[in-house]
Write a protein that holds these residues in place. Structure first.
Motif, PDB file in Angstrom:
ATOM      1  N   SER A  14       0.725  -1.139  -0.070  1.00 64.28           N
ATOM      2  CA  SER A  14      -0.065   0.146  -0.067  1.00 64.28           C
ATOM      3  C   SER A  14       0.777   1.319  -0.149  1.00 64.28           C
ATOM      4  CB  SER A  14      -0.871   0.021   1.072  1.00 64.28           C
ATOM      5  OG  SER A  14      -0.092   0.022   2.372  1.00 64.28           O
ATOM      6  N   ARG A  15       2.188   1.071   0.358  1.00 62.85           N
ATOM      7  CA  ARG A  15       2.936   2.257   0.261  1.00 62.85           C
ATOM      8  C   ARG A  15       3.792   2.295  -0.863  1.00 62.85           C
ATOM      9  NH1 ARG A  15       6.092   1.360   6.064  1.00 62.85           N
ATOM     10  NH2 ARG A  15       7.610   3.131   5.052  1.00 62.85           N
ATOM     11  N   GLY A  16       3.559   1.430  -1.806  1.00 61.62           N
ATOM     12  CA  GLY A  16       4.495   1.392  -3.012  1.00 61.62           C
ATOM     13  C   GLY A  16       5.647   0.888  -3.179  1.00 61.62           C
ATOM     14  N   ARG A  17       6.194   0.088  -2.032  1.00 58.65           N
ATOM     15  CA  ARG A  17       7.114  -0.590  -1.907  1.00 58.65           C
ATOM     16  C   ARG A  17       6.957  -1.956  -2.767  1.00 58.65           C
ATOM     17  NH1 ARG A  17       8.227  -0.837   4.489  1.00 58.65           N
ATOM     18  NH2 ARG A  17       6.107  -1.827   3.974  1.00 58.65           N
ATOM     19  N   ILE A  18       8.138  -2.337  -3.178  1.00 58.60           N
ATOM     20  CA  ILE A  18       8.198  -3.768  -3.886  1.00 58.60           C
ATOM     21  C   ILE A  18       8.491  -4.772  -2.637  1.00 58.60           C
ATOM     22  CG2 ILE A  18       9.240  -5.114  -5.695  1.00 58.60           C
ATOM     23  CD1 ILE A  18       7.835  -2.379  -6.501  1.00 58.60           C
ATOM     24  N   VAL A  19       7.670  -5.975  -2.676  1.00 64.86           N
ATOM     25  CA  VAL A  19       7.871  -6.828  -1.497  1.00 64.86           C
ATOM     26  C   VAL A  19       7.882  -8.077  -2.617  1.00 64.86           C
ATOM     27  CG1 VAL A  19       6.678  -8.283   0.189  1.00 64.86           C
ATOM     28  CG2 VAL A  19       6.124  -5.716  -0.075  1.00 64.86           C
ATOM     29  N   LEU A  20       9.118  -8.884  -2.119  1.00 64.15           N
ATOM     30  CA  LEU A  20       9.508 -10.166  -2.670  1.00 64.15           C
ATOM     31  C   LEU A  20       9.618 -11.318  -1.665  1.00 64.15           C
ATOM     32  CD1 LEU A  20      10.756 -11.525  -5.412  1.00 64.15           C
ATOM     33  CD2 LEU A  20      12.778 -11.106  -4.187  1.00 64.15           C
ATOM     34  N   GLU A  21       8.948 -12.223  -2.196  1.00 65.24           N
ATOM     35  CA  GLU A  21       9.020 -13.555  -0.972  1.00 65.24           C
ATOM     36  C   GLU A  21       9.437 -14.759  -1.699  1.00 65.24           C
ATOM     37  OE1 GLU A  21       5.415 -11.557   1.667  1.00 65.24           O
ATOM     38  OE2 GLU A  21       4.685 -13.240   0.583  1.00 65.24           O
ATOM     39  N   GLY A  22      10.015 -15.395  -0.676  1.00 65.94           N
ATOM     40  CA  GLY A  22      10.375 -17.035  -1.094  1.00 65.94           C
ATOM     41  C   GLY A  22      11.553 -17.538  -0.070  1.00 65.94           C
ATOM     42  N   PRO A  23      11.569 -18.914  -0.268  1.00 62.81           N
ATOM     43  CA  PRO A  23      12.638 -19.438   0.510  1.00 62.81           C
ATOM     44  C   PRO A  23      14.174 -19.220   0.054  1.00 62.81           C
ATOM     45  CG  PRO A  23      10.941 -21.185  -0.587  1.00 62.81           C
ATOM     46  CD  PRO A  23      11.297 -19.542  -1.176  1.00 62.81           C
TER      47      PRO A  23
ATOM     48  N   VAL B 279      14.648 -21.067   4.336  1.00 64.43           N
ATOM     49  CA  VAL B 279      13.603 -20.499   5.083  1.00 64.43           C
ATOM     50  C   VAL B 279      12.576 -19.472   4.373  1.00 64.43           C
ATOM     51  CG1 VAL B 279      14.536 -21.432   7.239  1.00 64.43           C
ATOM     52  CG2 VAL B 279      14.862 -19.090   6.496  1.00 64.43           C
ATOM     53  N   ARG B 280      11.377 -19.354   4.689  1.00 62.58           N
ATOM     54  CA  ARG B 280      10.722 -18.459   3.771  1.00 62.58           C
ATOM     55  C   ARG B 280      11.103 -16.852   4.538  1.00 62.58           C
ATOM     56  NH1 ARG B 280       4.701 -16.574   4.865  1.00 62.58           N
ATOM     57  NH2 ARG B 280       3.824 -16.352   2.624  1.00 62.58           N
ATOM     58  N   HIS B 281      11.248 -15.941   3.275  1.00 65.67           N
ATOM     59  CA  HIS B 281      11.763 -14.785   3.656  1.00 65.67           C
ATOM     60  C   HIS B 281      11.012 -13.787   3.015  1.00 65.67           C
ATOM     61  CE1 HIS B 281      15.602 -12.792   4.955  1.00 65.67           C
ATOM     62  NE2 HIS B 281      15.539 -11.931   3.821  1.00 65.67           N
ATOM     63  N   ARG B 282      11.350 -12.551   3.301  1.00 62.29           N
ATOM     64  CA  ARG B 282      10.721 -11.300   2.721  1.00 62.29           C
ATOM     65  C   ARG B 282      11.609 -10.197   2.455  1.00 62.29           C
ATOM     66  NH1 ARG B 282       5.952  -9.620   5.773  1.00 62.29           N
ATOM     67  NH2 ARG B 282       4.669 -11.071   4.582  1.00 62.29           N
ATOM     68  N   TRP B 283      11.755  -9.700   1.232  1.00 63.39           N
ATOM     69  CA  TRP B 283      12.653  -8.262   0.898  1.00 63.39           C
ATOM     70  C   TRP B 283      11.615  -7.238   0.783  1.00 63.39           C
ATOM     71  CZ3 TRP B 283      13.775 -13.386  -0.730  1.00 63.39           C
ATOM     72  CH2 TRP B 283      15.006 -13.841  -0.562  1.00 63.39           C
ATOM     73  N   ILE B 284      11.891  -6.099   1.252  1.00 61.18           N
ATOM     74  CA  ILE B 284      10.974  -5.226   0.844  1.00 61.18           C
ATOM     75  C   ILE B 284      12.139  -3.971   0.484  1.00 61.18           C
ATOM     76  CG2 ILE B 284       9.420  -3.179   1.949  1.00 61.18           C
ATOM     77  CD1 ILE B 284       8.637  -5.106   4.070  1.00 61.18           C
ATOM     78  N   LEU B 285      11.581  -3.688  -0.904  1.00 63.64           N
ATOM     79  CA  LEU B 285      12.366  -2.622  -1.759  1.00 63.64           C
ATOM     80  C   LEU B 285      11.680  -1.292  -1.800  1.00 63.64           C
ATOM     81  CD1 LEU B 285      13.425  -5.192  -4.329  1.00 63.64           C
ATOM     82  CD2 LEU B 285      14.818  -4.679  -2.155  1.00 63.64           C
ATOM     83  N   ASP B 286      12.188  -0.179  -1.384  1.00 66.86           N
ATOM     84  CA  ASP B 286      11.503   1.255  -1.521  1.00 66.86           C
ATOM     85  C   ASP B 286      12.105   1.800  -2.583  1.00 66.86           C
ATOM     86  OD1 ASP B 286      10.210   3.671  -1.387  1.00 66.86           O
ATOM     87  OD2 ASP B 286      10.216   3.661   0.821  1.00 66.86           O
ATOM     88  N   PRO B 287      11.291   2.148  -3.886  1.00 70.12           N
ATOM     89  CA  PRO B 287      11.969   2.815  -4.861  1.00 70.12           C
ATOM     90  C   PRO B 287      12.136   4.279  -4.553  1.00 70.12           C
ATOM     91  CG  PRO B 287      10.273   1.331  -5.651  1.00 70.12           C
ATOM     92  CD  PRO B 287      10.072   1.365  -4.214  1.00 70.12           C
TER      93      PRO B 287
END
Length: 448
Positions: free
Chosen positions: A266-275, A304-312
């Motif tokens: 909702s803040r326009g950030r890119i979210v990537l998820e995966g092991p 293990v399941r992981h999340r990256w959050i990238l703010d352009p």
């Protein structure tokens, strides 16, 4: 002394022939709306072939035809490519032969064609009865290999994919229209010689994984890549429209084979998820894949399941582990690809407090996870989500997975209720032969 190759024994041992079986026995009730074919790909060396690693065995497709509550047939067929006949990967003039493929990683459909995929090579078209048609290069527009993990945008119908190479140009991005014509082919600037098996796609961006498993010609395992502590790990974000201008984000050193999903929050950030693998878990798993001395008992250790959050906007990245279970082969409802999703599914391996293989379901809204144990010494394959015909919730549908005994005796197709994976299977289809542990598959409904 020779080392016993783990990918050639037990549940992973190849089958030696092709068969067809009809009118398969079913326990429970197959949902009558499941009219189509579940086809799974995997590496199955031909008799006499002892590949140097798991990923070099000839591609074999296993298909199950479901219709009106019946399991009409099972059949397995090798993908007939030049590679098993001894075709060299490199021609006499030093150029790579893109048809010398194994075609053993995945199978997808686009533009009315079923394509068996193996990264680094051309796709091979096959029929719905699993007969090989031949290599497919999108009318000459595909000039590199093709990833085994293309992404189909559920809204536009476009297929997004890439070709990567250990030599420049390292990364080429493609888009094919819904009918199957390549409309974009562009070299991605700034990419390096990393081992890129998958990528992310959001509604407006493409997400590239330039991580520290990189080309190294000194690697003698048969896969010329090795973890490098000196390689700066990055994730790149490319707008889907406009010129190829990538914003690169520095991230912690890690490796990723399979993306669960990517989306904008909702803040326009890119979210990537995966092991995500760290160095120790990657190198332990690598030992199994190549059959090195001291390899573990299972092909996947520690991811293990992981999340990256990238703010352009700020250029800042963040990341976090989401679970301690060892998982891979993540899947979602494909209608949510590139958009925020609530539910994810994966195969869980022993580790992180779990002592057997299982299927796990994650609920992103509540943080809950549910584990479907299948009993000791049984191993599921990738669980493919098929939406219910009149479903309203995101998890209204079914999970299809082939489950086998680790001893290598029997296999079954399980149909689970995706809404409650811990309930007894809706249906169990007894397969007429053992199906070795494999890679990825897809559901192909009759109406496509």
């Amino acid at each position: 002394m020779s080392i016993r190759k783990p990918y050639l024994s037990g549940h992973f041992a190849p089958v030696v022939d092709e068969i067809t079986g009809y009118d398969l026995a079913v326990r429970g009730t197959l949902p009558p709306e499941l009219n189509g074919r579940y086809i799974r790909n995997g590496h199955n060396p031909r008799p006499g072939d002892v590949p140097g690693h798991w990923f070099r065995g000839s591609g074999m497709l296993h298909g199950i035809r479901l219709r009106e509550g019946r399991a009409e047939w099972y059949r397995n067929r090798w993908v007939r490519t030049p590679a098993p006949a001894g075709a060299p990967l490199v021609r006499e003039d030093g150029t790579a032969d893109p048809t010398a493929s194994i075609a053993g990683t995945h199978i997808v459909e686009h533009g009315g064609r079923l394509l068996a995929l193996q990264e680094g090579d051309l796709p091979f078209e096959v029929t719905r009865e699993l007969h090989t048609v031949g290599p497919y290069d999108f009318a000459g527009r595909l000039t590199t290999g093709m990833t085994a993990h293309p992404k189909r945008d559920p809204v536009t119908g476009e297929l997004h994919f890439f070709g990567c190479s250990p030599f420049p140009p390292y990364l080429t991005y493609y888009v094919a229209s819904a009918p199957g014509r390549i409309t974009r082919a562009e070299v991605i600037p700034g990419a390096g010689p990393s081992f890129m098996h998958d990528f992310g796609l959001t509604e407006h961006h493409v997400v590239w994984l330039d991580l520290p498993v990189v080309f190294n010609p000194a690697e003698r395992s048969g896969i010329p890549y090795r973890w490098s502590d000196s390689y700066a790990p990055r994730i790149g974000v490319l707008p889907r429209t406009g010129p190829a201008s990538v914003t690169w984000f520095d991230v912690r050193a890690g490796a990723l084979l399979h993306v669960e999903n990517a989306y904008q929050d909702s803040r326009g950030r890119i979210v990537l998820e995966g092991p995500r693998f760290d160095r120790s878990s990657w190198e332990s798993s690598w030992k199994w894949w190549v059959g090195a001395r001291g390899h573990p008992d299972t092909p996947l250790i520690g991811a293990v399941r992981h999340r990256w959050i990238l703010d352009p906007v700020s250029g800042v990245s963040g990341e976090e582990d989401l679970d301690e279970l060892v998982t891979d082969f993540p899947t979602i409802d494909a209608r949510r690809l590139g958009r925020p999703h609530r539910f994810g599914y994966a195969i869980a391996f022993p580790g992180g407090g779990l002592h057997e293989h299982a299927i796990v379901k994650y609920d992103g809204a509540t943080g809950e996870r549910r584990i479907a144990g299948l009993g000791p010494d049984r191993m599921p394959g990738e669980a493919v989500f098929v939406p219910a015909e009149n479903g309203t919730a995101e998890d209204d549908g079914y999970l299809l997975t082939i489950v086998g005994d680790l001893s290598g005796q029997t296999s079954e197709l399980l149909v689970l209720d995706a809404g409650d994976i811990t309930a007894a299977p809706l249906a169990v289809v007894r397969l007429p032969r053992r199906v070795p542990a494999g890679m990825h598959g897809s559901w192909f409904p009759d109406h496509t």
